[in-house]
Design an enzyme around this catalytic site. Structure first.
Site, PDB file in Angstrom:
ATOM      1  CB  SER A  99     -16.586 -13.957 -24.456  1.00  0.00           C
ATOM      2  OG  SER A  99     -17.025 -14.060 -23.117  1.00  0.00           O
ATOM      3  CE1 TYR A 139     -12.258 -11.371 -22.399  1.00  0.00           C
ATOM      4  CE2 TYR A 139     -14.517 -11.600 -21.626  1.00  0.00           C
ATOM      5  CZ  TYR A 139     -13.410 -12.123 -22.263  1.00  0.00           C
ATOM      6  OH  TYR A 139     -13.456 -13.402 -22.780  1.00  0.00           O
TER       7      TYR A 139
END
Length: 249
Positions: free
Chosen positions: A147, A160
């Site tokens: 990501s 995250y």
């Protein structure tokens, strides 16, 4: 790409985790449409069954199996299923991920652990299950989905982002350790998916709704994955970042 290389490319067997929606689903459709053989894994088998039926109706090759990436035994069975069907695996797309964002002082420890289990252990389990077979074959390709959160940290996303930084570190370590297996990290920016649906924290959910206004379609990430796969065997695309043109992040 020569005719021989093109034929070999179309025969590749591609395993995709988290294939029931979002990037996983889009990748399955795109690759099957290009003539590759896809093996799809996820927990929601009803969606996988529908997806496989649609791919086959369009002339593609697809199989599916229930998969919980947090279980090493389940991942090994998934790889074994693919080998039994096609006698080899060429590409493992470790795509499954969750993103229940919240500030650290919210102490959503169960959600932290879920991200660690899916986003980190899920990738490690994919490597552990697929690497021995790829080494035996003398070829293979891991594509691990990270990501933009694997490159920078923002409020509510500390855990995250930590999991996605880990995906990058694991992938780079694997790339350095194996000489006959390709390793690619794909880092999507904000993309249309169900990731944000797992956000239980109201503040983080509100911030993400605004952030996602410029989201690009999952097919954009699928095309990046296809690009990495389509390169000649002596070319390893180590990393691709794909983000919305309008995004400042």
């Amino acid at each position: 790409m020569t005719t021989h290389e093109n034929d070999a490319h179309k025969q590749k067997v591609v395993l995709i985790t988290g294939a029931s929606s979002g990037i996983g689903e889009a990748t399955a459709r795109l690759l099957a449409g290009k003539g590759l053989q896809v093996v799809l894994g996820a927990r929601r088998t009803d969606r996988l069954e529908t997806l496989v039926s649609e791919i086959r109706a369009e002339g593609g090759s697809a199989e599916y199996r229930a998969l919980d990436v947090t279980s090493l035994e389940d991942m090994q069975a998934f790889v074994g299923f693919a080998k039994e069907k096609f006698d080899r695996i060429d590409v493992m797309v470790n795509n499954a991920g969750v993103m229940p964002l919240s500030k650290l002082d919210a102490l959503k420890i169960d959600e932290w652990n879920r991200m660690i289990d899916v986003n980190i252990r899920g990738v490690l389990h994919g490597i552990a299950a697929g690497l021995p077979l790829m080494q035996q074959q003398g070829s293979g390709h891991f594509i691990n989905i990270s990501s933009i959160g694997g490159h920078t940290v923002s409020p509510t996303a500390a855990v995250y982002c930590a999991t996605k930084f880990a995906v990058g570190a694991i992938s780079e370590g694997l790339r350095q350790e194996v000489s006959d297996i390709r390793v690619t990290v794909i880092s999507p920016g904000v993309t249309v998916s169900e990731l944000a649906d797992s956000i239980s924290d109201s503040e983080a959910r509100f911030v993400m709704q605004d952030f996602r206004k410029v989201a690009i379609p999952a097919d954009a990430i699928a095309r990046a994955i296809a690009f990495a796969i389509e390169q000649p065997n002596d070319v390893d695309v180590s990393e691709i970042i794909v983000r919305p043109t309008a995004s400042p992040y």
